[in-house]
Design a protein around this motif. Structure first.
Motif, PDB file in Angstrom:
ATOM      1  N   PHE A 124      11.224   7.016   0.181  1.00 55.37           N
ATOM      2  CA  PHE A 124      10.027   7.811  -0.085  1.00 55.37           C
ATOM      3  C   PHE A 124      10.332   9.056  -0.921  1.00 55.37           C
ATOM      4  CE2 PHE A 124       9.452   5.562   3.938  1.00 55.37           C
ATOM      5  CZ  PHE A 124       8.314   4.823   3.643  1.00 55.37           C
TER       6      PHE A 124
ATOM      7  N   SER B 242       8.073   9.274  -3.958  1.00 52.54           N
ATOM      8  CA  SER B 242       6.671   8.975  -3.687  1.00 52.54           C
ATOM      9  C   SER B 242       5.747   9.846  -4.535  1.00 52.54           C
ATOM     10  CB  SER B 242       6.362   9.206  -2.204  1.00 52.54           C
ATOM     11  OG  SER B 242       4.977   9.107  -1.960  1.00 52.54           O
TER      12      SER B 242
ATOM     13  N   ARG C  63       0.829  -1.208   0.000  1.00 56.12           N
ATOM     14  CA  ARG C  63       0.000   0.000   0.000  1.00 56.12           C
ATOM     15  C   ARG C  63       0.862   1.256   0.000  1.00 56.12           C
ATOM     16  NH1 ARG C  63      -2.788  -0.824   4.517  1.00 56.12           N
ATOM     17  NH2 ARG C  63      -4.192  -2.203   3.374  1.00 56.12           N
ATOM     18  N   HIS C  64       2.019   1.182   0.652  1.00 60.79           N
ATOM     19  CA  HIS C  64       2.893   2.352   0.757  1.00 60.79           C
ATOM     20  C   HIS C  64       4.069   2.295  -0.217  1.00 60.79           C
ATOM     21  CE1 HIS C  64       0.713   2.401   4.624  1.00 60.79           C
ATOM     22  NE2 HIS C  64       0.875   3.705   4.564  1.00 60.79           N
ATOM     23  N   ASN C  65       4.008   1.347  -1.161  1.00 61.87           N
ATOM     24  CA  ASN C  65       5.049   1.212  -2.188  1.00 61.87           C
ATOM     25  C   ASN C  65       6.443   1.031  -1.589  1.00 61.87           C
ATOM     26  OD1 ASN C  65       3.291   1.530  -4.478  1.00 61.87           O
ATOM     27  ND2 ASN C  65       3.205   3.717  -4.017  1.00 61.87           N
TER      28      ASN C  65
ATOM     29  N   ASP D 187       2.590  10.316  -3.661  1.00 65.12           N
ATOM     30  CA  ASP D 187       1.456  10.684  -2.818  1.00 65.12           C
ATOM     31  C   ASP D 187       1.021  12.119  -3.071  1.00 65.12           C
ATOM     32  OD1 ASP D 187       1.387   8.206  -1.698  1.00 65.12           O
ATOM     33  OD2 ASP D 187       2.484   8.743   0.114  1.00 65.12           O
ATOM     34  N   SER D 188       1.976  12.989  -3.384  1.00 66.25           N
ATOM     35  CA  SER D 188       1.645  14.378  -3.681  1.00 66.25           C
ATOM     36  C   SER D 188       2.228  14.744  -5.040  1.00 66.25           C
ATOM     37  CB  SER D 188       2.202  15.315  -2.604  1.00 66.25           C
ATOM     38  OG  SER D 188       3.611  15.239  -2.547  1.00 66.25           O
TER      39      SER D 188
END
Length: 410
Positions: free
Chosen positions: A89, A92, A39-41, A94-95
């Motif tokens: 990260f 990432s 889920r968090h790669n 995510d953003s």
């Protein structure tokens, strides 16, 4: 660990530990540890898991990818030490910053780009919304750059089309190349159900560009391989002889032979197919993994013709955004692929492309440089009647010719 553990309501703390600090990962009691990582790669192969079962106790190594968080003791803490001194990260998604389409309301696709700055150690992601017109401009620019660099002005190009997204976008890109004096001669093959279904779509597009489409009928295609005209379906014959392989391997050869034949009729050496970014990296990832050097691209001399691959830096998502309706019809006409190798390498390619935007283009450029510095040489094979890269083992040659002749497998 009990055989039927009772899942606790409050899952333990899970954190990735690096030299940059700690990053908490969220998870529910029903989650396995590998579910949380996915889920968090966070790559499962990059971490070593330790558990602190109670406050004050020393961490202990904890092989636990299959363990559900709710099975652990209340108050336990799982520490995932990253195996290398990097920040996992940093890249990432995510953003990201959103870049709207130049044509709001007409979006057909989207693509994520990532800008890396080594001086500041930053990575910024951008989600770009794209209309069909923007997609077509991107494809036209990249097709034009490749043809201008590798094909002499005024050349005739025999272009294989299928009616699908790749060849449709490629035709558009070639049609926009007004300053190079090329002549485009499109060809489509028949004899395979999804090829036949693409003929009307290809005809519409060629008419739009004022191009005359040559339709190579099934009997003519069979003759290229020395197959009797009244023979049974080639796909069935291929699957009987090469179980577990994908017919597209043979289909690619048939297309190349057909384009070569037409190129000789037109006295030109340039043949063109719609091999996109993901296709080219997949092909050469397989080759390098199998101990072979990359095959030449974006141009590949094969015998007396030169194969040109103008879509080699064009991602499939952007290609499909050019003509969304035609791409969908092509997807619906496909037959299933059961080749494990094909599934594996494409899965790896898409994972890299999705997790690290921009890296696939960088990898393609590097592979291209290697392929052009040390090109693969093709030698005419008397028994097969076309050039091959290396000597074909006799058992494989016998199977191939048996498939073409329709003989019963012994």
């Amino acid at each position: 660990m009990p055989t039927n553990p009772t899942l606790h309501g409050n899952p333990p703390s899970v954190a990735v530990v690096t030299s940059h600090g700690r990053q908490q990962l969220s998870g529910s009691s029903d989650d396995r540890l590998i579910d949380v990582l996915n889920r968090h790669n966070v790559p499962w192969s990059a971490i070593s898991a330790y558990i602190i079962r109670k406050a004050g106790e020393a961490p202990e190594l904890f092989p636990s990818l299959d363990v559900r968080l709710g099975e652990l003791e209340q108050g336990a803490e799982v520490l995932l030490y990253f195996n290398r001194n990097v920040n996992p990260f940093k890249f990432s998604l995510d953003s990201f910053k959103l870049i709207e389409s130049d044509n709001p309301g007409a979006e057909a696709t989207e693509y994520i780009y990532q800008q890396l700055d080594n001086e500041t150690g930053t990575a910024e992601a951008y989600l770009k919304k794209l209309s069909p017109e923007e997609c077509k401009q991107i494809i036209a620019d990249r097709v034009g750059d490749t043809v201008r660099q590798h094909v002499p002005a005024g050349s005739t190009l025999v272009v294989g089309v299928s009616g699908g997204g790749d060849s449709n976008a490629m035709l558009y890109g070639l049609s926009q190349l007004k300053d190079h004096g090329i002549t485009v001669r499109p060809v489509i093959l028949k004899g395979i159900p999804d090829w036949d279904a693409g003929v009307p779509r290809a005809q519409v597009l060629c008419e739009n560009y004022g191009l005359e489409l040559k339709v190579m009928e099934a009997d003519e295609v069979k003759e290229l391989l020395g197959i009797p005209r009244d023979s049974v379906d080639l796909i069935d014959r291929f699957e009987q002889e090469f179980q577990g392989d994908d017919f597209e391997f043979l289909g690619t050869l048939m297309i190349r032979l057909a384009l070569t034949k037409y190129a000789r009729e037109l006295d030109t050496q340039y043949i063109v197919t719609g091999v996109n970014l993901e296709d080219i990296v997949c092909e050469n990832l397989f080759r390098v993994s199998s101990g072979m050097k990359p095959a030449g691209f974006p141009i590949r001399p094969i015998g007396d013709v030169t194969l040109v691959l103008p879509l080699w830096l064009c991602p499939k998502r952007i290609i499909d955004g050019c003509f969304p309706k035609f791409s969908l019809e092509n997807y619906d006409a496909r037959y299933p692929c059961f080749s494990l190798g094909r599934n594996l390498y494409y899965s790896v390619v898409y994972a890299m492309q999705s997790q690290f935007p921009g890296y696939l283009e960088q990898l393609a450029r590097g592979m291209s440089e290697l392929s052009m510095k040390d090109p693969v040489e093709y030698t005419y094979n008397e028994q097969l009647g076309f050039p091959t890269e290396r000597t074909v083992p006799f058992p494989l040659l016998r199977r191939f010719k048996r498939m073409l002749s329709g003989a019963t497998t012994s």
